[in-house]
Design a protein around this motif. Structure first.
Motif, PDB file in Angstrom:
ATOM      1  N   TRP A 101      51.569  45.190  42.310  1.00  0.00           N
ATOM      2  CA  TRP A 101      50.113  44.707  42.674  1.00  0.00           C
ATOM      3  C   TRP A 101      49.298  45.704  41.670  1.00  0.00           C
ATOM      4  O   TRP A 101      49.326  46.978  41.706  1.00  0.00           O
ATOM      5  N   PRO A 102      48.291  45.036  41.208  1.00  0.00           N
ATOM      6  CA  PRO A 102      48.007  43.710  41.153  1.00  0.00           C
ATOM      7  C   PRO A 102      48.583  43.058  40.065  1.00  0.00           C
ATOM      8  O   PRO A 102      48.087  42.609  38.898  1.00  0.00           O
ATOM      9  N   TRP A 103      49.956  42.481  40.116  1.00  0.00           N
ATOM     10  CA  TRP A 103      50.710  41.963  38.985  1.00  0.00           C
ATOM     11  C   TRP A 103      50.923  40.377  39.883  1.00  0.00           C
ATOM     12  O   TRP A 103      50.594  40.320  41.269  1.00  0.00           O
ATOM     13  N   THR A 104      51.565  39.545  39.110  1.00  0.00           N
ATOM     14  CA  THR A 104      52.380  38.394  39.802  1.00  0.00           C
ATOM     15  C   THR A 104      53.682  38.228  39.173  1.00  0.00           C
ATOM     16  O   THR A 104      53.877  39.108  37.975  1.00  0.00           O
ATOM     17  N   PHE A 139      52.492  37.373  48.188  1.00  0.00           N
ATOM     18  CA  PHE A 139      51.942  37.239  46.707  1.00  0.00           C
ATOM     19  C   PHE A 139      52.140  35.859  46.030  1.00  0.00           C
ATOM     20  O   PHE A 139      53.278  35.298  46.369  1.00  0.00           O
ATOM     21  N   TRP A 179      55.251  48.295  42.903  1.00  0.00           N
ATOM     22  CA  TRP A 179      55.924  47.906  44.181  1.00  0.00           C
ATOM     23  C   TRP A 179      57.403  47.356  43.853  1.00  0.00           C
ATOM     24  O   TRP A 179      58.378  47.609  44.512  1.00  0.00           O
ATOM     25  N   GLN A 244      43.396  49.534  51.163  1.00  0.00           N
ATOM     26  CA  GLN A 244      44.532  48.579  51.654  1.00  0.00           C
ATOM     27  C   GLN A 244      45.597  49.255  52.297  1.00  0.00           C
ATOM     28  O   GLN A 244      46.375  48.366  53.022  1.00  0.00           O
ATOM     29  N   LEU A 266      40.547  43.171  40.723  1.00  0.00           N
ATOM     30  CA  LEU A 266      41.758  43.179  40.031  1.00  0.00           C
ATOM     31  C   LEU A 266      41.806  43.727  38.697  1.00  0.00           C
ATOM     32  O   LEU A 266      42.488  44.661  38.253  1.00  0.00           O
ATOM     33  N   TYR A 296      46.177  34.889  42.409  1.00  0.00           N
ATOM     34  CA  TYR A 296      45.712  35.167  43.788  1.00  0.00           C
ATOM     35  C   TYR A 296      44.782  34.282  44.410  1.00  0.00           C
ATOM     36  O   TYR A 296      44.824  34.152  45.893  1.00  0.00           O
ATOM     37  N   SER A 305      48.744  40.159  50.001  1.00  0.00           N
ATOM     38  CA  SER A 305      49.064  41.137  49.073  1.00  0.00           C
ATOM     39  C   SER A 305      48.628  42.373  49.457  1.00  0.00           C
ATOM     40  O   SER A 305      49.481  43.538  49.384  1.00  0.00           O
ATOM     41  N   TYR A 309      50.320  46.976  51.473  1.00  0.00           N
ATOM     42  CA  TYR A 309      50.072  48.495  51.681  1.00  0.00           C
ATOM     43  C   TYR A 309      50.111  48.860  52.898  1.00  0.00           C
ATOM     44  O   TYR A 309      50.645  50.027  53.265  1.00  0.00           O
TER      45      TYR A 309
END
Length: 387
Positions: A101-104, A139, A179, A244, A266, A296, A305, A309
């Motif tokens: 995070w904040p990835w995809t 996600f 993560w 979060q 983000l 997102y 997402s 956390y």
């Protein structure tokens, strides 16, 4: 459980709703903030939003994403989306890549081709991979997540079931950052019999939420700069971690309702955590930032997402054994110089069965986006060592 092909096809109505919201944005005042000292600079954000409204083409991004083989399945009532691309070569290694995070999942786009089809990218075909890139639970397209309690530990169990039960790989390899590093390390800790090796672009202890960052005396004399670097970078990590892990739902009402607010939250992380030296577009184009936000926004996944956390901080890691190293599977680590946290070498050597360690010349927290070629080279070099 069954695996079904999946195609990304966002309804026109969702894009029309987004366009209306962008047009109706109520902008806050912003004074003396060219250096982002107060947070995201409004002038830059307005520039990106204008491009978002008039120049950005989601359908073109969607077509690019759909050139890959997407699938969905459900395990223990958890929806899981993933890309699965078969490798070309004499003996492809099954490899699951896990984002943060904040990835995809899309952050791995630039490494999928070289890993699956090395010959087409001028690389030795002797080392190739069957690549699986899932979206973390809650996600992107691994939504809607209707149950609570899914953290990185449970995700590691889900990934083992995905790779073994759903895709039929008896053993496999894994790689991840953020993560994804914790998920990957947990798989190797708890399910070592199934892991051929793991590669990490970040190293953290699995009890990170209790252990925190190392103290100065844990670093060797020639690593003191890593301690000070980590302390400075962590100043730009605490804000999102604090919210979060404690009140993700409260934050989500704003992020779920405002696409501009979501983008600001983000890209703040992309600018500070990437190796940008203050210039976000040196690493992440406007298209990159918008596509990240779209994945997102269009999947309505910020809330789940962010809860990832809370679930980790409120269900702390429990070891499966007390042996050393904690991670017994052969491990390779790529240390990128502008990563948020750089651990002492002695710690890495004690915590992992470390057989490969590379200190990279460039790059930050988002390795597969920032330095895809260097990451691919290091993954290939490590797994060439692992039988």
């Amino acid at each position: 459980m069954s695996v079904e092909p999946f195609k990304i096809a966002i309804p026109d109505e969702a894009l029309q709703d987004l366009a209306r919201r962008l047009e109706m944005t109520r902008w806050p005042h912003d004074m003396e903030n060219d250096d982002w000292r107060y947070g995201v600079d409004a002038a830059y954000l307005k520039e990106v939003v204008e491009y978002w409204k008039d120049g950005y083409d989601w359908r073109a991004q969607e077509r690019r994403m759909n050139t890959y083989q997407h699938f969905r399945t459900t395990i223990d009532d958890v929806p899981i989306h993933f890309i699965h691309e078969r490798g070309k070569g004499p003996d492809p290694i099954p490899l699951i890549l896990t984002h943060g995070w904040p990835w995809t999942f899309w952050d791995f786009e630039k490494v999928i081709g070289p890993l699956t089809d090395p010959a087409a990218h001028g690389l030795d075909p002797a080392v190739s991979f069957d690549v699986v890139v899932p979206s973390l639970p809650g996600f992107g397209f691994s939504t809607p997540l209707r149950r609570t309690g899914i953290n990185f530990q449970k995700t590691a169990d889900l990934w083992v079931r995905l790779m073994r039960d759903e895709l039929g790989y008896d053993t496999f390899a894994a790689q991840g950052g953020d993560w994804g590093q914790l998920v990957t390390s947990q798989m190797a800790h708890r399910h070592s019999e199934y892991l051929r090796g793991i590669h990490l672009s970040l190293s953290l202890p699995l009890n990170f939420f209790e252990a925190g960052i190392p103290s100065l005396d844990e670093y060797a004399d020639d690593e003191v700069d890593y301690f000070h670097h980590t302390a400075a970078k962590m100043e730009h990590c605490v804000s999102h971690i604090a919210v979060q892990t404690r009140e993700p739902q409260t934050l989500s009402y704003a992020m779920h309702d405002s696409p501009v607010g979501l983008m600001a939250w983000l890209i703040e992380r992309r600018r500070w955590w990437g190796h940008t030296e203050g210039d976000i577009e040196s690493r992440f184009s406007k298209d990159d930032s918008i596509t990240l936000t779209m994945l997102y926004w269009l999947t309505e996944s910020f809330v789940s997402s962010a809860r990832f956390y809370w679930e980790a901080a409120n269900d702390l890691w429990q070891p499966s054994h007390d042996r050393r190293p904690v991670i017994e599977v052969p491990t390779g680590i790529a240390v990128f110089p502008d990563e948020n946290l750089i651990m002492p070498r002695t710690w890495m050597e004690d915590y992992y069965n470390l057989v490969h360690l590379t200190y990279m010349k460039s790059g930050g927290h988002f390795a597969p986006v920032e330095e895809p070629d260097a990451l691919v080279e290091d993954i290939r070099a490590f797994f060439a060592l692992v039988p």
